[in-house]
Design an enzyme around this catalytic site. Structure first.
Site, PDB file in Angstrom:
ATOM      1  N   LYS A  34      14.501 -52.284  -7.069  1.00  0.00           N
ATOM      2  CA  LYS A  34      13.497 -52.595  -6.315  1.00  0.00           C
ATOM      3  C   LYS A  34      12.254 -52.276  -4.720  1.00  0.00           C
ATOM      4  O   LYS A  34      11.277 -52.643  -3.723  1.00  0.00           O
ATOM      5  CB  LYS A  34      14.162 -53.443  -5.059  1.00  0.00           C
ATOM      6  CG  LYS A  34      14.947 -54.977  -5.925  1.00  0.00           C
ATOM      7  CD  LYS A  34      15.862 -55.595  -5.157  1.00  0.00           C
ATOM      8  CE  LYS A  34      16.477 -56.680  -5.816  1.00  0.00           C
ATOM      9  NZ  LYS A  34      17.446 -56.645  -6.309  1.00  0.00           N
TER      10      LYS A  34
ATOM     11  N   HIS B 252      21.556 -53.965  -6.446  1.00  0.00           N
ATOM     12  CA  HIS B 252      21.074 -54.552  -5.626  1.00  0.00           C
ATOM     13  C   HIS B 252      20.044 -54.524  -4.841  1.00  0.00           C
ATOM     14  O   HIS B 252      18.815 -54.877  -5.094  1.00  0.00           O
ATOM     15  CB  HIS B 252      21.978 -55.895  -5.199  1.00  0.00           C
ATOM     16  CG  HIS B 252      21.201 -57.131  -4.466  1.00  0.00           C
ATOM     17  ND1 HIS B 252      20.552 -57.887  -5.677  1.00  0.00           N
ATOM     18  CD2 HIS B 252      20.581 -57.723  -3.131  1.00  0.00           C
ATOM     19  CE1 HIS B 252      19.855 -58.601  -4.635  1.00  0.00           C
ATOM     20  NE2 HIS B 252      20.875 -59.195  -3.625  1.00  0.00           N
TER      21      HIS B 252
ATOM     22  N   PHE C  73      21.654 -64.850  -1.068  1.00  0.00           N
ATOM     23  CA  PHE C  73      22.259 -64.883   0.259  1.00  0.00           C
ATOM     24  C   PHE C  73      23.660 -67.073  -0.278  1.00  0.00           C
ATOM     25  O   PHE C  73      23.042 -67.140  -1.109  1.00  0.00           O
ATOM     26  CB  PHE C  73      20.732 -66.334   0.732  1.00  0.00           C
ATOM     27  CG  PHE C  73      19.829 -65.482   1.598  1.00  0.00           C
ATOM     28  CD1 PHE C  73      20.052 -63.962   1.213  1.00  0.00           C
ATOM     29  CD2 PHE C  73      19.120 -65.671   1.961  1.00  0.00           C
ATOM     30  CE1 PHE C  73      19.354 -62.762   2.872  1.00  0.00           C
ATOM     31  CE2 PHE C  73      17.742 -64.856   2.589  1.00  0.00           C
ATOM     32  CZ  PHE C  73      18.591 -64.063   3.094  1.00  0.00           C
TER      33      PHE C  73
ATOM     34  N   CYS D 299      19.407 -64.868  -4.037  1.00  0.00           N
ATOM     35  CA  CYS D 299      19.097 -63.605  -5.485  1.00  0.00           C
ATOM     36  C   CYS D 299      19.784 -63.364  -6.412  1.00  0.00           C
ATOM     37  O   CYS D 299      19.747 -62.300  -7.235  1.00  0.00           O
ATOM     38  CB  CYS D 299      18.586 -62.154  -4.274  1.00  0.00           C
ATOM     39  SG  CYS D 299      17.671 -63.872  -3.184  1.00  0.00           S
TER      40      CYS D 299
ATOM     41  N   HIS E  76      11.059 -57.490  -4.021  1.00  0.00           N
ATOM     42  CA  HIS E  76      12.453 -58.144  -4.481  1.00  0.00           C
ATOM     43  C   HIS E  76      12.040 -59.821  -5.066  1.00  0.00           C
ATOM     44  O   HIS E  76      10.990 -60.906  -4.902  1.00  0.00           O
ATOM     45  CB  HIS E  76      13.177 -58.731  -3.541  1.00  0.00           C
ATOM     46  CG  HIS E  76      14.608 -58.875  -3.337  1.00  0.00           C
ATOM     47  ND1 HIS E  76      15.372 -59.561  -4.730  1.00  0.00           N
ATOM     48  CD2 HIS E  76      15.737 -58.994  -2.696  1.00  0.00           C
ATOM     49  CE1 HIS E  76      15.909 -60.370  -4.500  1.00  0.00           C
ATOM     50  NE2 HIS E  76      16.629 -59.817  -3.175  1.00  0.00           N
TER      51      HIS E  76
END
Length: 412
Positions: free
Chosen positions: A335, A303, A399, A163, A340
């Site tokens: 978001k 984020h 991740f 991401c 996302h």
């Protein structure tokens, strides 16, 4: 000396609009793009909602034959790039091709093609797998295709950092110009992850919201009742340009890209560091690169995924870096409206920061209803805020423990 980097063009394909003006209007109005998933039967999945691109019409730029052999993530990148290139006022024949770079990030790449061709293999055998399978599927094909379309012969590659992919692409594009390796960079991210296999994987991780009966309110970053992120699709592209070149040709400059920080948590394959140490260092490095103090930042695009661990950890990171200044810092997660977009998220959120500086309006965090004591910042809840923003910072976390922060400021 480090060369200055201007942002001169923007392009978007997203659940909240397939152009920059439409997407920006919807985000500042607090209109979300999350709905029931319609691209396949999702009744057996724990999460049945998504941020889907609607009314997408790539035929304006891509002929029918090419469309048949192009994965959707490449199509999204292509259309957003066409908008950004036109928005920058560039002409292909006047761009110095060897000084023109393309970097398009993607976390998953052509998973739509991968899944479809695997079904062909199982049902019809190896001889029926498409000869276009590999070039349609590989993650670098968005950047490769765009270099062909626009005649860009400079550096050309794909950033793959989950991401954080789109933000890494923008950061590396900034670095190419700052270090005098390129004069123009087309940078961004693209993702088309709404497939049965991808949805199954994220559902099995319990990463997605299961607020299936209320999709419009499912993405709720920093809210105490958040229960997971919403998987979305789309693309964002920015044109980065060496400052003096942009000024000489009379280009409109949205903002100046001035800082880039990139770190790793070295903690866990999916969970962020609970202390926010890695994300905090990315912000510190970006501000150091920009030669700006924390007090100079007027807005932070978080984020903010709407997962319990991410939102808590990012809040800790912001407090770690900004200290007392965090209490007066507007922080929002767009978001909440887009969902996302995985590898495309950082690019779209960098576009949001550039537009925030240009228009003096901060897009809100919608669906913020129940405060969480562990998420205690000013999240610009539910309504846009008029505010002059001269410096904005954007975070992207992925991740694998990838952290990227980017800093933009008003052009002067």
């Amino acid at each position: 000396m480090k060369r200055r980097v201007a942002i001169t063009g923007l392009g978007v394909v997203s659940p909240v609009g397939n152009s920059v003006p439409v997407a920006w209007e919807n985000m500042t109005a607090g209109r979300g793009g999350i709905s029931r998933l319609t691209s396949f039967d999702s009744d057996e999945f724990t999460s049945r909602i998504a941020g889907q691109v609607k009314d997408f019409a790539p035929e304006k730029f891509i002929d029918r034959k090419t469309l048949r052999h192009t994965d959707m993530f490449v199509q999204y990148a292509w259309v957003s790039a066409e908008e950004a290139f036109a928005d920058a006022g560039l002409e292909k024949e006047k761009v110095p091709s060897e000084r023109f770079a393309v970097i398009i990030g993607s976390g998953i790449g052509g998973i739509t093609t991968l899944e479809a061709q695997h079904k062909v293999l199982l049902k019809r055998g190896p001889r029926r797998v498409s000869p276009f399978f590999v070039p349609m599927m590989i993650s670098d094909m968005a950047s490769g295709q765009l270099s062909i379309v626009f005649g860009a012969k400079g550096p050309n590659f794909c950033t793959v950092s989950a991401c954080a992919s789109g933000a890494h692409a923008v950061g590396e594009g900034y670095r190419l110009i700052a270090e005098n390796r390129s004069d123009i960079v087309m940078a961004g991210g693209s993702e088309s992850p709404l497939t049965e296999l991808a949805l199954s994987g994220f559902c099995s991780m319990n990463a997605l919201s299961t607020r299936n009966d209320d999709p419009e309110h499912a993405s709720r970053p920093f809210d105490k009742e958040r229960d997971g992120f919403i998987m979305s699709e789309g693309a964002g592209t920015l044109i980065l340009e060496e400052w003096e070149r942009a000024r000489r040709r009379g280009a409109e400059i949205y903002a100046e890209l001035v800082g880039y920080g990139s770190t790793a948590d070295a903690y866990h394959v999916t969970a962020p560091s609970p202390t926010g140490e890695g994300a905090g260092r990315a912000m510190e490095l970006a501000l150091e690169d920009a030669q700006l103090a924390v007090e100079a930042v007027d807005y932070l695009n978080a984020h903010g995924t709407s997962t319990p661990l991410n939102d808590k950890g990012e809040t800790a990171a912001i407090r770690r870096v900004f200290g007392a200044a965090a209490d007066r810092l507007p922080v929002s997660s767009t978001k909440s409206m887009t969902g996302h977009l995985l590898g495309a998220a950082g690019a779209i959120e960098m576009i949001v920061c550039a537009l925030t500086i240009k228009h003096g309006v901060i897009a809100p965090t919608i669906n913020y209803e129940v405060p969480d004591p562990e998420c205690d910042l000013d999240y610009v809840p539910n309504q846009a805020r008029v505010k002059q923003v001269r410096v904005a910072l954007s975070n992207s976390l992925g991740f694998g423990g990838h952290n990227v922060s980017l800093v933009v400021k008003a052009s002067a």
